[in-house]
Design an enzyme around this catalytic site. Structure first.
Site, PDB file in Angstrom:
ATOM      1  N   ASP A  15       0.880  -1.181   0.000  1.00 27.79           N
ATOM      2  CA  ASP A  15       0.000   0.000   0.000  1.00 27.79           C
ATOM      3  C   ASP A  15       0.912   1.224   0.000  1.00 27.79           C
ATOM      4  O   ASP A  15       2.129   1.109   0.173  1.00 27.79           O
ATOM      5  CB  ASP A  15      -0.879  -0.024   1.274  1.00 27.79           C
ATOM      6  CG  ASP A  15      -1.784   1.203   1.395  1.00 27.79           C
ATOM      7  OD1 ASP A  15      -2.317   1.660   0.368  1.00 27.79           O
ATOM      8  OD2 ASP A  15      -1.956   1.720   2.513  1.00 27.79           O
ATOM      9  N   TYR A  47      -0.689   8.526  -2.061  1.00 28.88           N
ATOM     10  CA  TYR A  47      -0.682   8.281  -3.509  1.00 28.88           C
ATOM     11  C   TYR A  47      -1.830   9.057  -4.178  1.00 28.88           C
ATOM     12  O   TYR A  47      -1.779   9.338  -5.355  1.00 28.88           O
ATOM     13  CB  TYR A  47      -0.892   6.795  -3.804  1.00 28.88           C
ATOM     14  CG  TYR A  47       0.347   5.910  -3.749  1.00 28.88           C
ATOM     15  CD1 TYR A  47       1.586   6.391  -3.342  1.00 28.88           C
ATOM     16  CD2 TYR A  47       0.255   4.560  -4.123  1.00 28.88           C
ATOM     17  CE1 TYR A  47       2.699   5.546  -3.300  1.00 28.88           C
ATOM     18  CE2 TYR A  47       1.363   3.727  -4.091  1.00 28.88           C
ATOM     19  CZ  TYR A  47       2.586   4.208  -3.671  1.00 28.88           C
ATOM     20  OH  TYR A  47       3.674   3.374  -3.644  1.00 28.88           O
ATOM     21  N   GLY A  48      -2.860   9.355  -3.399  1.00 27.05           N
ATOM     22  CA  GLY A  48      -4.093   9.927  -3.943  1.00 27.05           C
ATOM     23  C   GLY A  48      -3.924  11.211  -4.730  1.00 27.05           C
ATOM     24  O   GLY A  48      -4.740  11.532  -5.583  1.00 27.05           O
ATOM     25  N   ASN A  79      -6.415   1.040  -3.179  1.00 31.16           N
ATOM     26  CA  ASN A  79      -7.315   1.310  -4.310  1.00 31.16           C
ATOM     27  C   ASN A  79      -6.669   2.229  -5.332  1.00 31.16           C
ATOM     28  O   ASN A  79      -6.823   2.035  -6.541  1.00 31.16           O
ATOM     29  CB  ASN A  79      -8.595   1.972  -3.802  1.00 31.16           C
ATOM     30  CG  ASN A  79      -9.490   1.004  -3.071  1.00 31.16           C
ATOM     31  OD1 ASN A  79     -10.425   0.470  -3.634  1.00 31.16           O
ATOM     32  ND2 ASN A  79      -9.204   0.747  -1.804  1.00 31.16           N
ATOM     33  N   THR A  80      -5.944   3.225  -4.827  1.00 28.30           N
ATOM     34  CA  THR A  80      -5.317   4.197  -5.727  1.00 28.30           C
ATOM     35  C   THR A  80      -4.305   3.487  -6.625  1.00 28.30           C
ATOM     36  O   THR A  80      -4.266   3.707  -7.845  1.00 28.30           O
ATOM     37  CB  THR A  80      -4.624   5.287  -4.882  1.00 28.30           C
ATOM     38  OG1 THR A  80      -5.536   5.714  -3.867  1.00 28.30           O
ATOM     39  CG2 THR A  80      -4.210   6.458  -5.725  1.00 28.30           C
ATOM     40  N   CYS A 190     -11.015   2.886  -0.291  1.00 23.08           N
ATOM     41  CA  CYS A 190      -9.658   3.195   0.170  1.00 23.08           C
ATOM     42  C   CYS A 190      -9.393   2.271   1.356  1.00 23.08           C
ATOM     43  O   CYS A 190     -10.261   2.133   2.234  1.00 23.08           O
ATOM     44  CB  CYS A 190      -9.566   4.661   0.603  1.00 23.08           C
ATOM     45  SG  CYS A 190      -7.995   5.090   1.399  1.00 23.08           S
ATOM     46  N   THR A 191      -8.232   1.644   1.366  1.00 22.67           N
ATOM     47  CA  THR A 191      -7.979   0.641   2.406  1.00 22.67           C
ATOM     48  C   THR A 191      -7.729   1.264   3.783  1.00 22.67           C
ATOM     49  O   THR A 191      -7.597   0.554   4.770  1.00 22.67           O
ATOM     50  CB  THR A 191      -6.803  -0.268   2.004  1.00 22.67           C
ATOM     51  OG1 THR A 191      -5.682   0.553   1.645  1.00 22.67           O
ATOM     52  CG2 THR A 191      -7.178  -1.149   0.845  1.00 22.67           C
TER      53      THR A 191
HETATM   54  N1  DGL Z   1      -4.850   3.312   1.074  1.00 24.13           N
HETATM   55  C1  DGL Z   1      -4.855   3.989  -0.200  1.00 24.13           C
HETATM   56  C2  DGL Z   1      -6.043   3.521  -1.033  1.00 24.13           C
HETATM   57  O1  DGL Z   1      -6.639   2.486  -0.783  1.00 24.13           O
HETATM   58  C3  DGL Z   1      -4.929   5.485  -0.229  1.00 24.13           C
HETATM   59  C4  DGL Z   1      -4.033   6.363   0.513  1.00 24.13           C
HETATM   60  C5  DGL Z   1      -3.243   7.324  -0.316  1.00 24.13           C
HETATM   61  O2  DGL Z   1      -3.748   8.347  -0.809  1.00 24.13           O
HETATM   62  O3  DGL Z   1      -2.063   7.046  -0.407  1.00 24.13           O
HETATM   63  O4  DGL Z   1      -6.400   4.195  -1.973  1.00 24.13           O
END
Ligand code: DGL
Length: 273
Positions: A15, A47-48, A79-80, A190-191
């Site tokens: 992640d 990452y978003g 998810n991202t 989003c996890t």
């Molecule tokens: N945990 C990430 C997801 O599921 C998102 C967090 C991020 O923005 O890095 O999208």
């Protein structure tokens, strides 16, 4: 490598940060005999708000490292990253199964035909990619999908703000819009978000189903390992290793909240200084 050796190998889970630990924990619970190596790219979190190109680059490098460490499967527990890089990662590492966190959730929701008004919340990159909107509409004819970017939530959670008045206020303000208010189910895209399930439940009450991907993805991991004859049925005791690309002492604390038990995080530099 023989099939038996391959089955005894760990699963690689990653992640942008520690949100994917919600998935790792569900995998540990459902598959207690499996070992895994977890990597949180905390140096690049969130990452978003990164470009798809940058995310692809990070994901390919992380996958390469996990495979070099002997992983038999990759789980993109973000998810991202799933939205931006699943195609590239599964193409580049086609020798082993690669699981993302979006497809199993779409399949799960599609099975529940009574739900037409589906809400999705996630990072700007996930929502902007339209991946949930497209996949849900492909699988569910009458689906009305409302997707809302909630960019403050992952950094807020990563900083330890959940189950309190501040997180409740932020969540209420994101959800209190006519379209996303009136849904039958809401996908936590989003996890990080399983940690704010309570606040989301407080907002919607019991009339809305909250779709939490962690158990759904763990079940998918089980099915795919079984299909490939890769379930670890041997006697080897399971082992868990946790790495982050940038370490700060507060992570240790937050990690405990995500994983619900204390774990030892080590720093692993994948990028130059
Ligand atoms: N945990 C990430 C997801 O599921 C998102 C967090 C991020 O923005 O890095 O999208």
């Amino acid at each position: 490598m023989s099939k038996a050796n391959m089955a005894a190998a760990p699963i690689g889970i990653f992640d942008s940060g520690i949100g994917g630990l919600t998935v790792a924990r569900a995998i540990k619970k459902l598959l207690p005999h499996e070992s895994f190596i977890y990597f949180g790219d905390t140096e690049h979190m969130p990452y978003g708000d990164k470009s798809a190109e940058a995310i692809k680059h990070f994901c390919l490098k992380i996958s390469e490292m996990l495979i070099a460490k002997g992983c038999k499967m990759l789980v993109i527990a973000c998810n991202t990253a799933s939205a931006a890089a699943f195609k590239e990662v599964s193409k580049e590492f086609s020798d082993i199964p690669v699981v993302n966190v979006i497809d199993p959730v779409v399949t799960y929701v599609a099975k529940n035909k009574s739900q037409h008004k589906i809400g999705v919340i996630g990072t700007k990159r996930t929502i902007g990619s339209n991946v949930y909107q497209k996949k849900l509409k492909q699988k569910i004819k009458n689906a009305q999908v409302t997707a809302v970017a909630t960019p403050l939530l992952a950094p807020m959670i990563e900083e330890g703000f959940f189950n309190n008045k501040i997180s409740q206020a932020v969540i209420n303000s994101y959800l209190d819009k006519p379209r996303i208010k009136d849904v039958d189910s809401i996908i936590l895209g989003c996890t990080h978000y399983p940690l704010i399930k309570e606040e989301i439940r407080n907002y919607y009450g019991t009339r809305v189903e909250i779709v939490d991907s962690s158990q759904i993805v763990a079940k998918n991991v089980y099915d795919i390992l079984a299909k490939h004859g890769l379930l670890n049925l041997g006697k080897k005791k399971s082992e868990y290793h946790f790495y982050v690309s940038d370490f700060t002492p507060s992570f240790q604390q937050t990690t405990k909240l995500f994983f619900k038990e204390k774990i030892k995080l080590e720093q692993l530099k994948l990028w130059g200084e």
